[in-house]
Write a protein that holds these residues in place. Structure first.
Motif, short mmCIF file in Angstrom:
data_model
loop_
_atom_site.label_atom_id
_atom_site.label_comp_id
_atom_site.label_asym_id
_atom_site.label_seq_id
_atom_site.Cartn_x
_atom_site.Cartn_y
_atom_site.Cartn_z
N ALA A 50 0.98 -1.06 0.01
CA ALA A 50 0.04 -0.03 0.11
C ALA A 50 0.95 1.14 0.19
CB ALA A 50 -0.87 0.11 1.15
N VAL A 51 1.69 1.59 0.71
CA VAL A 51 2.56 2.32 0.97
C VAL A 51 3.47 2.50 -0.46
CG1 VAL A 51 4.92 3.35 1.78
CG2 VAL A 51 3.06 2.44 3.58
N SER A 52 4.13 1.52 -0.93
CA SER A 52 4.77 1.56 -2.20
C SER A 52 3.65 2.27 -3.36
CB SER A 52 5.32 0.21 -2.77
OG SER A 52 6.11 -0.33 -1.87
N TRP A 55 -13.32 6.38 -5.96
CA TRP A 55 -14.48 5.37 -6.60
C TRP A 55 -14.82 4.68 -5.62
CZ3 TRP A 55 -14.21 -0.15 -7.44
CH2 TRP A 55 -15.23 -0.44 -8.03
N PHE A 56 -14.08 3.85 -4.87
CA PHE A 56 -14.61 3.05 -3.59
C PHE A 56 -15.72 3.85 -2.91
CE2 PHE A 56 -11.09 0.00 -4.50
CZ PHE A 56 -11.72 -1.31 -4.23
N LYS A 88 -12.52 -5.87 -0.90
CA LYS A 88 -11.18 -5.45 -1.76
C LYS A 88 -10.66 -4.20 -1.36
CE LYS A 88 -9.57 -6.70 -6.23
NZ LYS A 88 -9.07 -8.15 -6.08
N THR A 89 -9.34 -4.15 -1.20
CA THR A 89 -8.72 -2.90 -0.68
C THR A 89 -8.03 -2.37 -2.01
OG1 THR A 89 -6.29 -4.32 -0.84
CG2 THR A 89 -7.84 -4.05 1.32
N VAL A 90 -7.91 -1.02 -1.93
CA VAL A 90 -7.29 -0.07 -2.96
C VAL A 90 -6.09 -0.81 -3.51
CG1 VAL A 90 -6.57 2.32 -3.61
CG2 VAL A 90 -8.37 2.15 -2.42
N ARG A 94 -3.59 -3.48 -7.92
CA ARG A 94 -2.62 -4.52 -8.61
C ARG A 94 -3.27 -5.32 -9.61
NH1 ARG A 94 -3.11 -8.24 -5.08
NH2 ARG A 94 -2.29 -7.22 -3.25
N LYS A 95 -4.66 -5.34 -9.40
CA LYS A 95 -5.62 -6.36 -10.38
C LYS A 95 -5.58 -5.41 -11.67
CE LYS A 95 -9.70 -9.00 -10.90
NZ LYS A 95 -10.63 -9.60 -9.90
#
Length: 161
Positions: free
Chosen positions: A20-22, A37-38, A80-82, A87-88
């Motif tokens: 997440a930080v990256s 969006w979420f 699902k996380t941001v 990644r998807k």
């Protein structure tokens, strides 16, 4: 480099945080837009998830076709996380609207001791193996899912067969 390594050695929460930080550092605009969006599309996802889990558990436990055949029903879920959505998007899809698994439920069934024999008798079969009985129970539970939620054509993944 460190995020996948942390996940590989069993430190998944740390790996997820590093990822997440990256992403926030490498793709700040994308992360910001995905967060917005979420918030717009699924503002209540975390409140909705427990209700969906309870609804699915009740549906399976109360299904006449599964009565007496299950020793245990476990339902878990996740939002699902941001970072996982990003990644998807980087890996599989071009448009965030194509992401269909913002909420996900996992249903795990434990058959009762006599489930294979009961299923064999109801199907007028001499015997059923444990894997055959488990598959039948999974498909019966799947019917409970599709009676409650619309199945999206072309998206079914058969993890049983």
């Amino acid at each position: 480099l460190y995020a996948p390594l942390a996940q590989t050695v069993g430190l998944a929460p740390l790996g997820c945080e590093l990822e997440a930080v990256s992403y926030r550092r490498l793709f700040p605009g994308h992360v910001s837009r995905l967060g917005a969006w979420f918030d717009a599309v699924w503002p209540d996802a975390h409140q909705l998830l427990p209700r969906l889990i309870a609804e699915l558990r009740a549906a399976v436990e109360e299904a006449p076709s599964l009565h007496g055949l299950l020793a245990e029903v476990t339902v878990t879920g996740r939002v699902k996380t941001v970072p996982s959505t990003l990644r998807k998007l980087l890996r599989d899809v071009d448009d965030v609207e194509a992401v269909r698994d913002v909420l996900a439920l996992r249903l795990v069934l434990a058959p009762s001791v006599g489930a294979a024999a009961e299923l064999a008798a109801s199907l007028e079969q001499p015997t059923l193996s444990r894997p055959e009985a488990e598959a039948l129970l999974c498909y019966a539970a799947y019917k409970q899912v599709v009676t409650r939620w619309r199945e999206e054509p072309g998206r079914f993944k058969d993890f049983v067969a």
